[in-house]
Design an enzyme around this catalytic site. Structure first.
Site, PDB file in Angstrom:
ATOM      1  N   GLY A  28      -4.593  -2.910 -12.826  1.00  0.00           N
ATOM      2  CA  GLY A  28      -3.365  -3.478 -13.370  1.00  0.00           C
ATOM      3  C   GLY A  28      -2.234  -3.441 -12.362  1.00  0.00           C
ATOM      4  O   GLY A  28      -1.500  -4.411 -12.191  1.00  0.00           O
TER       5      GLY A  28
ATOM      6  N   THR B 116     -15.217  -1.641 -12.391  1.00  0.00           N
ATOM      7  CA  THR B 116     -14.482  -0.460 -12.825  1.00  0.00           C
ATOM      8  C   THR B 116     -13.680  -0.767 -14.081  1.00  0.00           C
ATOM      9  O   THR B 116     -13.151   0.128 -14.705  1.00  0.00           O
ATOM     10  CB  THR B 116     -13.505   0.005 -11.730  1.00  0.00           C
ATOM     11  OG1 THR B 116     -12.704  -1.111 -11.365  1.00  0.00           O
ATOM     12  CG2 THR B 116     -14.239   0.504 -10.515  1.00  0.00           C
TER      13      THR B 116
ATOM     14  N   ASN C  35     -16.381  -3.969  -3.030  1.00  0.00           N
ATOM     15  CA  ASN C  35     -16.936  -2.615  -2.997  1.00  0.00           C
ATOM     16  C   ASN C  35     -18.448  -2.605  -2.908  1.00  0.00           C
ATOM     17  O   ASN C  35     -19.029  -1.793  -2.212  1.00  0.00           O
ATOM     18  CB  ASN C  35     -16.511  -1.825  -4.236  1.00  0.00           C
ATOM     19  CG  ASN C  35     -15.173  -1.145  -4.043  1.00  0.00           C
ATOM     20  OD1 ASN C  35     -14.698  -1.036  -2.917  1.00  0.00           O
ATOM     21  ND2 ASN C  35     -14.568  -0.694  -5.108  1.00  0.00           N
TER      22      ASN C  35
ATOM     23  N   ASN D 181     -13.836   3.990   1.908  1.00  0.00           N
ATOM     24  CA  ASN D 181     -12.508   3.778   2.481  1.00  0.00           C
ATOM     25  C   ASN D 181     -12.482   4.037   3.970  1.00  0.00           C
ATOM     26  O   ASN D 181     -11.732   3.405   4.702  1.00  0.00           O
ATOM     27  CB  ASN D 181     -11.476   4.656   1.768  1.00  0.00           C
ATOM     28  CG  ASN D 181     -11.249   4.189   0.342  1.00  0.00           C
ATOM     29  OD1 ASN D 181     -11.587   3.059   0.003  1.00  0.00           O
ATOM     30  ND2 ASN D 181     -10.706   5.046  -0.491  1.00  0.00           N
TER      31      ASN D 181
ATOM     32  N   GLU E 201      -0.765 -14.901  15.010  1.00  0.00           N
ATOM     33  CA  GLU E 201      -1.847 -15.588  15.701  1.00  0.00           C
ATOM     34  C   GLU E 201      -3.096 -15.681  14.821  1.00  0.00           C
ATOM     35  O   GLU E 201      -3.852 -16.639  14.900  1.00  0.00           O
ATOM     36  CB  GLU E 201      -2.191 -14.805  16.967  1.00  0.00           C
ATOM     37  CG  GLU E 201      -2.285 -15.655  18.195  1.00  0.00           C
ATOM     38  CD  GLU E 201      -2.335 -14.802  19.452  1.00  0.00           C
ATOM     39  OE1 GLU E 201      -3.418 -14.711  20.037  1.00  0.00           O
ATOM     40  OE2 GLU E 201      -1.307 -14.218  19.827  1.00  0.00           O
TER      41      GLU E 201
END
Length: 450
Positions: A144, A179, A206, A228, A254
């Site tokens: 959210g 999730t 993920n 991560n 660029e």
């Protein structure tokens, strides 16, 4: 100076932020308290790393970053973690109640209470910059806060800093695992709202990263920290040219110039190689040709889709470490002769190369092996439309029954926003389809739209 401000929104953004700043500190030799023994100049020197860190008179290096979440638990981990002294307390902003996986709460009810505070903190960071180049925004599509608050913030940043680039690193909902049930709603609403405010969005899914961890690193049950840290390596590769001096440096703007052929088609696919565990790396030294080839394997991509079904519009290879242009040219020449890689016919040359002599750094005790060279490929391919199509399909299944819609309407949204967002994404899929057509096919019908 070409400073960049990083904004980490929601749980995903904050946790990726932790991994990225941990890695940046290791790469630059900055200690968890912000001291940098190797840096002899006091105050804001003209070193390349000053694009990401500001320096205080006491020789402390402070990340140019803000962490925002609508609930405190995740940011509290930063406040008490190893790097708690690195950040100024004002850079860590939290609300009291979270967005409960609801875009409308992040964008309207809860988000708007905190957005002015966040912009105020960003303004303070921007005022310390001599030549602000742009923003890097890290968030997920499914949550959210990540979806709702990010889109609100992007709209406001466009107003306050009109022409500055905004690059997103977005966590895209995985095809199989999820999730939250309402991920498709949040993703489509946020994509629709930010489409015109974002200059370039690197998507990471993920599930693709889980698979890479399992396959290449032999991690049986990857944790978010594993994921991560891998994402951190990718972000580090993309930003390395801003933080180090190299042979072929690549600027933020660029990327856009070379990767985005039309404003809406700004979702490059990211591939990183080599992802390899220490045990394996001990036995094999990967050449430039091998890591370059690995980039064209769908298995190494960060989003599940198959570029062999699509066409490439542009391709950007960012090498770091022990790499010389001669090897790169040879490797790319070999790739071009392979017929599996198709470019659209209106973009014949399509390879941009950046080389940075700083070898990849790894987190001690992490999963990745220390390697001599690595490459990160950013490619704009029509295949990423598969990812949108998948998401749109899930959205349609739920929306046909108006499932869960009352939660959004209850927070002040209108049902019309759903259909408007869905139409926008249908148009996006169509844009991708048209771009992939040969120039002969659609004689200029799409020309009026741009």
């Amino acid at each position: 100076m070409r400073e960049c401000i990083s904004i980490h929104v929601g749980q995903a953004g904050v946790q990726i932020g932790n991994a990225c700043w941990e890695l940046y500190c290791l790469e630059h030799g900055i200690q968890p308290d912000g001291q940098m023994p190797s840096d002899k100049t006091v105050g804001g020197g003209d070193d390349s790393f000053n694009t990401f860190f500001s320096e205080t008179g006491a020789g402390k290096h402070v990340p140019r970053a803000v962490f925002v979440d609508l609930e405190p638990t995740v940011v509290d981990e930063v406040r008490t973690g190893t790097y708690r002294q690195l950040f100024h307390p004002e850079q860590l902003i939290t609300g009291k109640e979270d967005a409960a996986n609801n875009y409308a709460r992040g964008h309207y009810t809860i988000g708007k209470e905190i957005v002015d505070l966040v912009l105020d903190r960003i303004r303070k960071l921007a005022d310390q910059c001599t030549g602000l180049q742009g923003f890097l925004i890290f968030h997920s599509f499914g949550g959210g806060t990540g979806s709702g608050f990010t889109s609100l913030l992007m709209e406001r940043l466009s107003v306050d800093y009109g022409k500055k680039s905004k690059l997103e690193f977005a966590i895209y909902p995985a095809p199989q695992v999820s999730t939250a049930v309402v991920e498709p709603y949040n993703s489509i609403l946020t994509t629709h709202t930010t489409l015109e405010h974002s200059d370039c969005a690197f998507m990471v899914d993920n599930e693709a990263i889980y698979d890479i961890c399992r396959r290449n690193l032999d991690i049986e049950r990857p944790t978010y920290t594993n994921l991560n840290r891998l994402i951190g390596q990718i972000v580090s590769s993309i930003t390395a040219s801003l933080r180090f001096d190299g042979a072929l440096n690549v600027d933020l703007t660029e990327f856009q110039t070379n990767l985005v052929p039309y404003p809406r088609i700004h979702f490059p696919l990211v591939t990183y190689a080599p992802v390899i565990s220490a045990e394996k790396a001990y036995h094999e030294q990967l050449s430039v040709a091998e890591i370059t080839n690995a980039c064209f394997e769908p298995a190494n991509q960060m989003v599940k889709c198959d570029p062999r079904h699509g066409k490439y519009m542009a391709c950007c290879m960012l090498y770091r470490g022990d790499v010389v242009p001669k090897d790169v040219n040879a490797a790319i020449a070999t790739i071009k002769t392979k017929r599996t890689i198709q470019f659209v016919d209106w973009c014949p040359t399509g390879f941009k190369v950046g080389i940075n002599y700083q070898p990849p750094t790894v987190v001690p005790g992490g999963d990745l092996a220390k390697v001599q060279r690595a490459v990160c490929m950013l490619s704009n391919t029509t295949a990423i439309a598969e990812a949108w199509a998948r998401l749109d399909h899930k959205f349609d299944l739920m929306y046909a029954k108006r499932a869960f819609v009352h939660w959004y309407v209850g927070e002040g949204m209108e049902e019309g926003e759903f259909s408007e967002a869905r139409e926008d994404l249908a148009a996006l899929e169509k844009d991708y389809e048209e771009v992939g057509m040969d120039s002969g096919d659609g004689e200029g019908e799409g020309a009026e739209e741009y």
